[in-house]
Design a protein around this motif. Structure first.
Motif, PDB file in Angstrom:
ATOM      1  N   SER A 122       2.570  -5.903  -1.690  1.00  0.00           N
ATOM      2  CA  SER A 122       1.226  -6.029  -1.135  1.00  0.00           C
ATOM      3  C   SER A 122       0.476  -7.068  -1.935  1.00  0.00           C
ATOM      4  CB  SER A 122       0.492  -4.691  -1.187  1.00  0.00           C
ATOM      5  OG  SER A 122      -0.814  -4.823  -0.679  1.00  0.00           O
ATOM      6  N   LEU A 133      -1.749  -5.561   4.862  1.00  0.00           N
ATOM      7  CA  LEU A 133      -1.313  -4.173   4.877  1.00  0.00           C
ATOM      8  C   LEU A 133      -1.190  -3.658   6.298  1.00  0.00           C
ATOM      9  CD1 LEU A 133      -2.872  -1.951   2.094  1.00  0.00           C
ATOM     10  CD2 LEU A 133      -0.641  -1.718   3.151  1.00  0.00           C
ATOM     11  N   SER A 137       2.979  -3.168   5.892  1.00  0.00           N
ATOM     12  CA  SER A 137       3.053  -2.014   5.002  1.00  0.00           C
ATOM     13  C   SER A 137       2.426  -0.757   5.599  1.00  0.00           C
ATOM     14  CB  SER A 137       2.373  -2.339   3.668  1.00  0.00           C
ATOM     15  OG  SER A 137       3.020  -3.423   3.048  1.00  0.00           O
ATOM     16  N   ALA A 138       1.216  -0.888   6.134  1.00  0.00           N
ATOM     17  CA  ALA A 138       0.540   0.297   6.669  1.00  0.00           C
ATOM     18  C   ALA A 138       1.294   0.878   7.846  1.00  0.00           C
ATOM     19  CB  ALA A 138      -0.889  -0.053   7.070  1.00  0.00           C
ATOM     20  N   VAL A 141       4.191   2.741   6.446  1.00  0.00           N
ATOM     21  CA  VAL A 141       3.709   3.966   5.806  1.00  0.00           C
ATOM     22  C   VAL A 141       3.519   5.055   6.857  1.00  0.00           C
ATOM     23  CG1 VAL A 141       1.671   4.994   4.733  1.00  0.00           C
ATOM     24  CG2 VAL A 141       2.650   2.905   3.785  1.00  0.00           C
ATOM     25  N   VAL A 150       4.083   1.146  -2.015  1.00  0.00           N
ATOM     26  CA  VAL A 150       3.513  -0.193  -1.873  1.00  0.00           C
ATOM     27  C   VAL A 150       3.124  -0.673  -3.261  1.00  0.00           C
ATOM     28  CG1 VAL A 150       1.696  -1.585  -0.830  1.00  0.00           C
ATOM     29  CG2 VAL A 150       2.682   0.316   0.455  1.00  0.00           C
ATOM     30  N   SER A 282      -5.114   8.485   2.646  1.00  0.00           N
ATOM     31  CA  SER A 282      -3.947   7.708   2.214  1.00  0.00           C
ATOM     32  C   SER A 282      -4.134   6.229   2.508  1.00  0.00           C
ATOM     33  CB  SER A 282      -2.667   8.240   2.871  1.00  0.00           C
ATOM     34  OG  SER A 282      -2.730   8.117   4.280  1.00  0.00           O
ATOM     35  N   GLN A 283      -4.707   5.904   3.668  1.00  0.00           N
ATOM     36  CA  GLN A 283      -4.945   4.502   3.999  1.00  0.00           C
ATOM     37  C   GLN A 283      -5.963   3.882   3.047  1.00  0.00           C
ATOM     38  OE1 GLN A 283      -3.357   2.575   6.289  1.00  0.00           O
ATOM     39  NE2 GLN A 283      -1.997   4.338   6.496  1.00  0.00           N
ATOM     40  N   LEU A 286      -4.367   3.180  -0.261  1.00  0.00           N
ATOM     41  CA  LEU A 286      -3.525   1.988  -0.147  1.00  0.00           C
ATOM     42  C   LEU A 286      -4.350   0.711  -0.235  1.00  0.00           C
ATOM     43  CD1 LEU A 286      -1.039   3.065   2.663  1.00  0.00           C
ATOM     44  CD2 LEU A 286      -0.404   2.273   0.384  1.00  0.00           C
TER      45      LEU A 286
END
Length: 303
Positions: A122, A133, A137-138, A141, A150, A282-283, A286
């Protein structure tokens, strides 16, 4: 289509890291190699190859026909170079590389379906970071079967792991992941429980009610103690510090995340509304944490 002997392009019980040649993905590969060494798992470096001139084949015009072979060969050289660097960090564990055709999200999701861990890079913070993200990545996830880490921040070891604990089944997975990581890395574990999702301003009126706040706090401490009890018995070598916070979960976790080697959160929590809230937690972690973040999803059929 690459090398490394991955049957069906699936990394069974290994560590998978996505690599695209960027500085961030190279940093993630190094992190994954060191983690594979402590887990005693092999490492698979995966690069998703998307033929850049696919759209041109749909144009009704004369163009020079170019094959993908030279481009794929360059991708393979990049992967081979980072594989060699990772071998020096992987403590003798097997390290291989694959260049696979497809979109990064699809490729990494498929390869990591039975993986022990999926590691992603990231870059930066703020708007650009959020776009990056959001694109890869997101999405992984949210949908990847394996636990996802990440990676960002420095490569220094600070000796601290932070985990959010709320007593839910997903939180149990996160706590177990955090204890295992802390044990292997000789780190202190900070277990955080934020008893309310409401901001303190919203609780101002409630404070005027006849509420036994000592009892509320003690109840929150009990939830946290029960959330880590079994894990602490299995990992007696791990030093544990329990934090019960009155603030919102995101702020409580981020406050403790300063100087951490890893933050661990679950993607879902207690009940339907809680799943939405913890999904947003969680987001947010991140997006804003300055260290690597591990996200554990609920097991199929567990809510």
């Amino acid at each position: 289509m690459g090398r490394g002997g991955v049957v069906g392009e699936v990394a069974h019980d290994g560590v998978v890291v996505g690599f695209d040649g960027s500085v961030a993905s190279r940093r993630a590969a190094y992190w994954a190699a060191r983690e594979a060494a402590t887990r005693r798992r092999r490492l698979l470096v995966v690069s998703a190859f998307r033929w850049p001139l696919t759209e041109l084949t749909q144009l009704r015009t004369e163009i020079v026909v170019l094959t993908e072979d030279p481009f794929r060969a360059e991708y393979q050289k990049l992967v081979d170079s980072v594989v060699e660097e990772c071998r020096e960090l992987a403590g003798g564990m097997e390290v291989t590389g694959e260049v696979l055709t497809g979109e990064p999200v699809d490729v990494l999701d498929r390869v990591s379906v039975n993986a022990n861990l999926l590691v992603l890079g990231s870059s930066g913070h703020g708007t650009a970071h959020q776009v990056l993200l959001g694109s890869t990545s997101a999405e992984l996830v949210r949908y990847a079967h394996a636990p996802v880490v990440v990676v960002r921040g420095d490569d220094l070891t600070h000796g601290k792991v932070v985990v959010g604990a709320d007593g839910s089944p997903t939180s149990t997975r996160a706590v177990d992941f955090a204890f295992d990581f802390a044990s292997r890395h000789n780190a202190e574990l900070v277990a955080v429980h934020a008893w309310s999702d409401l901001p303190l301003d919203a609780l101002a009126a409630v404070r005027e009610w006849d509420v036994d706040w000592d009892e509320v706090t003690e109840s929150a401490r009990t939830v946290l103690s029960e959330a880590i009890a079994g894990h602490a018995e299995r990992y007696p070598d791990v030093r544990v510090r329990q934090v019960v916070a009155m603030s919102k979960p995101v702020q409580a976790i981020l406050d403790e995340a300063e100087g951490a080697d890893l933050v661990v959160v679950g993607s879902h929590g207690r009940g339907a509304v809680r799943r939405m809230l913890l999904g947003s937690v969680s987001q947010a972690i991140l997006h804003y944490a300055k260290c690597p973040v591990a996200v554990l999803r609920a097991e199929p059929g567990v809510h």
